[in-house]
Design a protein around this motif. Structure first.
Motif, PDB file in Angstrom:
ATOM      1  N   ILE A 129       4.678  30.215  12.484  1.00 35.51           N
ATOM      2  CA  ILE A 129       3.294  30.447  12.920  1.00 35.51           C
ATOM      3  C   ILE A 129       2.455  29.180  12.737  1.00 35.51           C
ATOM      4  N   ILE A 130       2.600  28.541  11.562  1.00 32.24           N
ATOM      5  CA  ILE A 130       1.807  27.346  11.271  1.00 32.24           C
ATOM      6  C   ILE A 130       2.153  26.205  12.219  1.00 32.24           C
ATOM      7  N   LEU A 131       3.450  25.915  12.366  1.00 31.31           N
ATOM      8  CA  LEU A 131       3.866  24.749  13.154  1.00 31.31           C
ATOM      9  C   LEU A 131       3.669  24.965  14.653  1.00 31.31           C
ATOM     10  N   TYR A 132       4.100  26.126  15.138  1.00 32.92           N
ATOM     11  CA  TYR A 132       4.170  26.302  16.593  1.00 32.92           C
ATOM     12  C   TYR A 132       2.953  27.019  17.196  1.00 32.92           C
ATOM     13  N   ASP A 133       2.359  27.960  16.433  1.00 34.12           N
ATOM     14  CA  ASP A 133       1.195  28.678  16.958  1.00 34.12           C
ATOM     15  C   ASP A 133      -0.108  27.959  16.618  1.00 34.12           C
ATOM     16  N   LYS A 134      -0.236  27.591  15.333  1.00 33.65           N
ATOM     17  CA  LYS A 134      -1.500  26.993  14.890  1.00 33.65           C
ATOM     18  C   LYS A 134      -1.591  25.510  15.256  1.00 33.65           C
ATOM     19  N   GLN A 135      -0.501  24.746  14.960  1.00 33.51           N
ATOM     20  CA  GLN A 135      -0.556  23.301  15.201  1.00 33.51           C
ATOM     21  C   GLN A 135      -0.021  22.909  16.576  1.00 33.51           C
ATOM     22  N   GLN A 136       0.469  23.895  17.318  1.00 31.34           N
ATOM     23  CA  GLN A 136       0.894  23.668  18.715  1.00 31.34           C
ATOM     24  C   GLN A 136       1.949  22.551  18.857  1.00 31.34           C
ATOM     25  N   ILE A 137       2.839  22.461  17.872  1.00 30.00           N
ATOM     26  CA  ILE A 137       3.942  21.499  17.958  1.00 30.00           C
ATOM     27  C   ILE A 137       4.970  22.022  18.961  1.00 30.00           C
ATOM     28  N   SER A 138       5.512  21.143  19.769  1.00 26.90           N
ATOM     29  CA  SER A 138       6.485  21.548  20.787  1.00 26.90           C
ATOM     30  C   SER A 138       7.754  22.086  20.137  1.00 26.90           C
ATOM     31  N   VAL A 139       8.298  23.149  20.713  1.00 30.14           N
ATOM     32  CA  VAL A 139       9.523  23.767  20.198  1.00 30.14           C
ATOM     33  C   VAL A 139      10.728  22.954  20.667  1.00 30.14           C
ATOM     34  N   LEU A 140      11.523  22.466  19.697  1.00 30.09           N
ATOM     35  CA  LEU A 140      12.703  21.666  20.031  1.00 30.09           C
ATOM     36  C   LEU A 140      13.945  22.535  20.250  1.00 30.09           C
ATOM     37  N   LYS A 141      13.985  23.645  19.535  1.00 29.47           N
ATOM     38  CA  LYS A 141      15.199  24.471  19.567  1.00 29.47           C
ATOM     39  C   LYS A 141      14.822  25.887  19.162  1.00 29.47           C
ATOM     40  N   LYS A 142      15.564  26.861  19.695  1.00 31.42           N
ATOM     41  CA  LYS A 142      15.316  28.256  19.339  1.00 31.42           C
ATOM     42  C   LYS A 142      16.519  28.855  18.614  1.00 31.42           C
ATOM     43  N   THR A 143      16.247  29.880  17.825  1.00 35.28           N
ATOM     44  CA  THR A 143      17.313  30.611  17.147  1.00 35.28           C
ATOM     45  C   THR A 143      18.032  31.493  18.159  1.00 35.28           C
ATOM     46  N   PRO A 144      19.229  32.027  17.822  1.00 38.41           N
ATOM     47  CA  PRO A 144      19.906  32.961  18.740  1.00 38.41           C
ATOM     48  C   PRO A 144      19.039  34.147  19.141  1.00 38.41           C
TER      49      PRO A 144
END
Length: 929
Positions: free
Chosen positions: A588-603
């Motif tokens: 939530i902090i990294l991707y929702d709040k700080q809007q950092i681009s997602v490099l990889k997803k879990t299965p």
């Protein structure tokens, strides 16, 4: 109860058998890793029904591949079912072949299900006055039951005739289709009429009749003495089409065009040669033996349990629907005459299987309860010596027993067979017995044959090689293991368990050892490396290592403050508090709040926050870097700094790790409680932990480490002139590679270039790609590829070796170490998953180097232990970590120890380049490293 008439036509629902067998024996495999559980289970059930009913005509019917007419009627028919597991589908063709080899007719008809083929054959036979027995657990089959057709469910061993069907379902066979049409069938995804359950359906069918009659007389439904009758009538009206569709789906087709008649179904003579080859391939040794003497399809004999101290013919386990029975004689030794007879038998045999029974798994503290012996299959005896509860029969005097047993265990001319001999060595050593003649360990026999075929514990091996279910505690005693300690079970329970274990050990050895002897290389690995290492590891474990508890406690307190500070800094960067150990909150902090681009997803599709991703993000963002540091410190604190003091043994005041010879795929040792292999060495926190591993007063820690051993093995394997000369000339291989790759004079190679060259050297032998190397070196992918190209220009034979090894692995399914250890690669032929195949290919390149390095350090440990024991030196091997051996050496022996350790380690194996060992000395492990 319905009776089966003589010689019925037996129609077997093969698809039902298939899944039951697969889930009953999920772990059964042969020594090369092929799944065999479904094969074994199907054949075993067929054998059972043939023995019981001795039919003259049989058909075994399986579902054919592809869609059926029901799929055309209803697209969701069976759509919820998962696809067949690959390790089950791999067994289908072998099953077909073996069913035919048994002399039975096997049928699969496209466009219809096995039920339809069975229904067609059953009705045709019944119309001609023949009696039919259908073997199936499918409730749909109940619609076929008549005075001539009965069903046997071998899972529950129940037989259904017309009356039994009516009793079971509440409706006669003639209304089973109507019953299923109303209530539906979740197993086949037949919808049924929503809102009508079993109770309502039975009343409707009993009072009015089948589905057709119901819809002709819907007005009658609301008048029935049935709760919610008006609502039910409305539901029937609303779902009229669904009801008739469900009726069609549930109806077994009985007019399938077949090219076989009753005469085609006659049971033929078994094809013994075909069965022999199949049993050899899939390693059904017991069946193979029975086949040779013509008893494979003969009915077995089962007896009860005799009273007293002699246990005979006892049922031992139930696996799925197939009960396994002992036909063995087990004794309890309760007098000296019997003990002397057994000792004479053991000496005459020259070899015996044995097990110790204890009240724990710690060799330093566990109490010996008894020993068990077996010298031939079907014969075993349990000797109780340490049971301490009221109902224990008289036990022999331990000193008298020890006087008789010690010479046997210390006679090197008598071969000892067991599982986990290392544990047995530790237990018996505490009683003054130093086992010699350590010859066979079934766990290591299985591991040497194939390290990746499956687990190497006794239960798994019994499934795989003997198709045998062993006793477990809960099957001995209904109260369960956790409610009744082993040393408080009845003597018969303990004796049965121990005797069966020991007997299975002997039988497994008789299966495994001939396979090893077929390969001189595997025999050499087993006899020269794995078995001699057993007593060495036992001594290392018993020695343990001294830990400075106060140093770790102090370190832990420091880390509490550091973790708290990191947490505060992270909260500031995030501008809000959050749990640094919570994956969800970090996402939530990294991707929702700080809007950092997602490099990889879990299965599961969530943004990944694993170490690889956070490391990549840490290059540009401070918060991921803080989280990584927090995680690393928290893991070290919980795994080692806080845990090690709790693992100090109260008797020895030392920490005793457990080493495992049969865990890794490559032959390397692993350790647990604690896992010494994972203590980091490249950071200050890891080195501080190593400082807590200290020498006792009067001694020093000596650490001896093989230098660049895998690169040296690569030079030998590839025969690359550049690598060979570099090592023979004593060059710094990383500096030499840096000079070649970065095109600079050797003397001008700087620290960063050498470090990059080290990454290249080790990365490429681990199969690293340009993408991976680029990330490691923080360069572009094209730059990384340039480095790889330059490397292979300088060392072309390394590339040739890699290509040769890939091809060899693809052809034979395994690669070998220089000693001949086989490293199997199950996924090398994985055509359905290119990623798995590529991983296997990379493993094929590296495994010979890792495996050879493992063999070398094991040989070194054996040579060093032999020297220490023979000369009674004040030196102890206390740890083995990766390519390093750690010793405790009394200061008076230090000078000679350093010389001899280095010489023995460097001289234990011959390569075309010299082995090099670096030796360090200190008051603790870190100083010596």
């Amino acid at each position: 109860m319905v009776k089966i008439t003589n010689n019925p036509l037996i129609l077997v629902d093969g698809s039902s058998y298939l899944y039951r067998a697969y889930y009953a024996y999920p772990l059964l495999k042969n020594s090369i890793g092929e799944p065999t559980g479904a094969i074994y289970g199907v054949l075993n059930m067929l054998k059972s029904i043939l023995k019981q009913y001795k039919p003259s005509h049989v058909a075994v019917v399986f579902d054919a591949k592809g869609k059926t007419f029901r799929d055309q009627l209803f697209k969701k028919y069976k759509s919820h079912r998962p696809s067949m597991p690959k390790d089950l589908s791999d067994q289908i063709i072998p099953i077909y072949h073996m069913v035919k080899a048994m002399g039975l007719t096997q049928l699969s008809i496209n466009g219809v299900e096995a039920d339809d083929v069975i229904g067609t054959l059953a009705l045709e036979a019944a119309r001609n006055g023949r009696n039919v027995l259908i073997s199936s657990s499918d409730k749909d089959m109940a619609q076929l039951v008549s005075s001539k057709i009965t069903i046997i469910n071998t899972m529950s061993n129940t037989i259904l005739g017309p009356e039994e069907v009516k009793l079971k379902f509440g409706v006669p066979p003639a209304l089973i289709i109507d019953y299923l049409a109303l209530i539906g069938d979740n197993a086949d995804n037949i919808p049924g009429v929503i809102g009508i359950g079993e109770k309502s359906a039975k009343v409707l069918l009993r009072e009015i009749g089948g589905v057709a009659a119901l819809y002709q007389q819907l007005d009658k439904v609301s008048t029935l003495n049935l709760r919610g009758a008006k609502t039910i009538a409305a539901k029937l009206e609303k779902h009229r089409e669904v009801a008739f569709l469900s009726y069609q789906l549930a109806t077994i087709k009985t007019d399938v065009p077949l090219d076989v008649s009753y005469d085609h179904l006659i049971v033929k003579a078994p094809m013994v040669q075909t069965l022999t080859l199949s049993f050899q391939r899939y390693e059904f040794q017991r069946w193979l033996n029975d086949l040779k003497i013509g008893k494979w399809l003969e009915k077995g004999k089962i007896s009860g349990v005799s009273p007293g101290l002699f246990i005979r013919h006892r049922p031992i386990a139930v696996e799925g629907t197939m009960q396994v029975f002992l036909k063995d004689d087990y004794q309890i030794i309760d007098n000296m005459i019997m003990l002397n007879k057994w000792i004479t038998t053991i000496r005459n045999a020259g070899a015996f299987a044995f097990n110790t029974k204890t009240d724990g798994l710690d060799t330093l503290t566990a109490n010996l309860l008894g020993l068990c012996f077996s010298v031939k299959p079907g014969k075993a005896a349990y000797l109780p010596v340490g049971h301490n509860y009221l109902n224990t029969p008289n036990q022999l005097n331990w000193n008298a027993v020890l006087a008789l047993l010690k010479p046997v265990f210390q006679d090197s001319g008598i071969a000892k067979i067991s599982q986990n001999l290392k544990f047995e060595c530790g237990i018996l050593k505490r009683h003054g017995i130093e086992i010699t003649g350590i010859t066979f360990d079934i766990m290591l026999e299985s591991y040497v044959l194939n390290s990746v075929a499956g687990h190497h514990d006794k239960t798994s091996l019994a499934h795989r090689f003997l198709a045998h279910s062993g006793i477990d505690f809960e099957k001995i005693d209904s109260k369960g293991y956790h409610q009744m300690p082993f040393d408080q079970m009845t003597m018969e329970q303990v004796a049965l368990y121990a005797a069966e274990e020991t007997n299975v050990t002997l039988r497994l050895h008789q299966q495994l050892w001939p396979r090893i002897k077929e390969s001189p290389e595997l025999k050499k690995i087993f006899e020269e490396v794995e078995i001699p290492l057993v007593p060495v590891l036992s001594r290392i474990e018993r020695s343990g290592v001294l830990i400075d508890e106060s140093m770790l406690v102090s370190h832990s307190l420091e880390l509490v403050q550091r973790l708290k500070k990191l947490e505060e800094e992270a909260h500031q960067l995030a501008q809000e508090p959050f749990n640094l150990s919570s994956t969800k909150q970090i996402q939530i902090i990294l991707y929702d709040k700080q809007q950092i681009s997602v490099l990889k997803k879990t299965p599961g599709g969530a943004p990944s926050t694993n170490e690889e991703v956070l490391t990549a993000l840490a290059v540009n963002y401070p918060l991921p870097k803080l989280i990584l540091e927090y995680r690393s410190l928290a893991k070290l604190k919980s795994t080692y700094i806080d845990k090690l003091p709790k693992m100090i043994n109260p008797l020895s005041k030392r920490v005793h790790t457990s080493y495992h010879q049969s865990v890794t795929a490559t032959g390397r040792l692993s350790s647990s409680d604690p896992n010494l292999q994972n203590i980091p060495v490249r950071n200050n926190e890891g080195r501080r932990i190593r400082k807590a591993f200290i020498a006792p007063p009067g001694a020093l820690i000596v650490a001896a480490d093989y230098s660049q051993i895998e690169l040296r093995i690569m030079a030998h394997l590839s025969q690359d002139p550049g690598l060979l000369h570099a090592f023979i000339d004593g060059q710094d291989i990383h500096r030499t590679t840096a000079a070649e790759v970065f095109r600079v004079p050797l003397k001008k190679v700087n620290y960063d270039q050498r470090r990059s060259a080290k990454t290249i050297n080790f990365g490429l032998i681990y199969g690293m790609t340009a993408f991976g190397l680029a990330r490691q070196l923080s360069v572009s992918r094209s730059e990384a590829q340039k480095y790889i190209n330059l490397y292979f220009e300088r060392y072309p034979e390394v590339l040739n070796y890699m290509e040769r090894t890939r091809k060899q692995a693809s052809i034979q399914g395994y690669v070998t170490t220089l000693d001949g250890r086989r490293l199997y690669l199950p996924d090398i032929h994985h055509s359905g998953n290119s990623r798995k195949k590529k991983v296997a290919e990379r493993a094929a390149i590296n495994a010979p180097m890792q495996g050879t390095a493992a063999d070398i350090i094991k040989r070194a440990m054996i040579a060093l232990d032999t020297w220490i024991q023979e000369e009674s030196l004040p030196i102890r091997i206390i740890m083995q970590v990766h390519d390093e051996l750690i010793f405790e050496v009394h200061h008076t022996a230090l000078e000679n120890a350093i010389i001899r350790i280095k010489a023995l380690m460097e001289g234990c194996f011959t390569l075309d380049v010299p082995l090099q060992v670096t030796v360090g000395v200190g008051n603790n492990w870190d100083q010596a490293h």
